[in-house]
Enzyme design. Structure first.
Site, mmCIF file in Angstrom:
data_model
loop_
_atom_site.group_PDB
_atom_site.id
_atom_site.type_symbol
_atom_site.label_atom_id
_atom_site.label_comp_id
_atom_site.label_asym_id
_atom_site.label_seq_id
_atom_site.Cartn_x
_atom_site.Cartn_y
_atom_site.Cartn_z
ATOM 1 N NE ARG A 242 51.510 -0.268 -25.353
ATOM 2 C CZ ARG A 242 50.851 0.675 -24.678
ATOM 3 N NH1 ARG A 242 51.019 0.827 -23.377
ATOM 4 N NH2 ARG A 242 49.991 1.462 -25.298
ATOM 5 C CD GLU A 271 49.088 -5.642 -20.927
ATOM 6 O OE1 GLU A 271 48.121 -4.908 -21.142
ATOM 7 O OE2 GLU A 271 50.251 -5.247 -20.780
ATOM 8 C CG HIS A 289 47.876 -1.796 -19.449
ATOM 9 N ND1 HIS A 289 48.360 -2.299 -20.631
ATOM 10 C CD2 HIS A 289 48.133 -0.453 -19.506
ATOM 11 C CE1 HIS A 289 48.874 -1.323 -21.366
ATOM 12 N NE2 HIS A 289 48.740 -0.193 -20.698
HETATM 13 C C1 GLV Z 1 48.293 3.044 -22.231
HETATM 14 O O1 GLV Z 1 49.009 2.091 -22.068
HETATM 15 C C2 GLV Z 1 48.403 3.973 -23.305
HETATM 16 O O2 GLV Z 1 49.268 3.795 -24.186
HETATM 17 O O3 GLV Z 1 47.624 4.930 -23.334
#
Ligand code: GLV
Length: 328
Positions: A242, A271, A289
């Site tokens: 994250r 983000e 991402h």
């Molecule tokens: C992606 O970042 C997830 O947490 O699935």
């Protein structure tokens, strides 16, 4: 109310097999079909009267959303393994179940951490732009020199499912593995001779540092100025966890001053905003991402989230329930 009468909202189009599970069981499934992030206003408008919500990691599901939905809201089935976007205590207080999608994205995400590791160390993004611009005029002994991978030290910060998978995939590259975690990982120690160390030691010793911790108060800005100062000047950071685990302003400074050699990022502090300085830097590879973005994995995430939702609405315990205390 019978199961099929229950109302569900999906905040973005997800792979069809997930939607098929919902539509086979329920009559009132609405989906946000617009191909953009749902605004807070749209989210609040669309949750009213729901029994179940299937959100993405991009929506903040807090007490306000739950109260706007109403007291009949029974389950929030996140389409992600990470669940820092959901206020779990607020859900538990209101008797709402919360689920996530663990396991199905482990390998896709671990593969992607390696993708970023390779692309940063071997400068493939820069080299691609150069080659495409027809600037390649002949082999050069000093062109796009990167860092070696085989035989180097890989530091895994957070050796849970994904972190451990990243470590295990190092087998072909004969790497020394260090890891930090609250728990000892016997598999990594036995199979790879991995060593559990303190965070500071991992930073000092690793040539590659790959981050796999969830976002918690204790991991927020784990990588700050102090952390980057401890890292080797030849080291690379890879973040597929994250964004806020890394203090982006400090990372920018470290990348600019040569405190570290490079970074591969899939996630960002705010983000989808990206620190403007990161965009200008050559020694960073940026991805939007997409660590879990394979057809198979996203399909599995969709069917898992949908199955969790249906089980919850049936009154069963969903397989991936995050707040079992809600059932007490
Ligand atoms: C992606 O970042 C997830 O947490 O699935």
């Amino acid at each position: 109310m019978s199961l099929e009468e229950k109302r569900v909202y999906v905040t973005r189009v997800i792979p069809q097999p997930g939607l098929d599970i919902l539509n086979t069981n329920l009559k009132h499934v609405s989906i946000n079909t617009a191909d953009h992030l749902l605004s807070r206003k749209e989210l609040l408008e669309n949750v009213k009267g729901l029994d179940g919500l299937l959100p993405l990691l991009t929506e903040r599901i807090d007490g306000e959303v739950m109260d706007t939905a109403g007291p009949q809201l029974k389950i929030v089935a996140n389409h992600a393994v990470g669940y820092d976007n959901i206020d779990i205590p607020a859900a538990t207080e209101r008797g709402i179940m919360v689920t996530n999608t663990p396991g199905v994205l482990t390998h896709a995400t671990a593969d992607f951490a390696w993708t970023l590791l390779f692309s940063t160390a071997r400068r493939i993004a820069e080299a691609d732009v150069f080659t495409r611009a027809l600037k390649y005029k002949g082999w050069g002994p000093m062109m796009y020199l990167g860092g070696d991978i085989t035989g180097r030290t890989l530091g895994i910060v957070g050796a849970g499912r994904i972190g451990a998978a990243v470590a295990l995939k190092s087998r072909g590259f004969d790497m020394k593995i260090l890891y930090t975690d609250a728990y000892q990982n016997e598999t990594l120690e036995k199979e790879l001779g991995a060593r559990k160390v303190e965070f500071e030691e991992l930073l000092k010793e690793s040539d590659f540092v790959s981050v796999h911790v969830p976002l918690l108060d204790t991991t927020h800005h784990l990588f700050d100025e102090t952390a980057f100062k401890l890292m080797k000047r030849t080291a690379y950071l890879v973040n597929t966890s994250r964004g806020p685990v890394v203090k982006e302003a400090a990372l920018v400074k470290a990348l600019k001053s040569g405190e570290i050699a490079g970074a591969g990022l899939d996630v960002y502090e705010e983000e989808p905003k990206i620190h403007p300085e990161l965009i200008k830097l050559q020694n960073v590879v940026l991805a939007p991402h997409i660590a879990s973005a394979t057809i198979e994995t996203r399909t599995n995430m969709a069917t898992m989230a949908a199955s969790n939702l249906i089980e919850g609405l049936k009154g069963n315990t969903p397989p991936n329930l995050l707040n079992p205390e809600v059932l007490k």
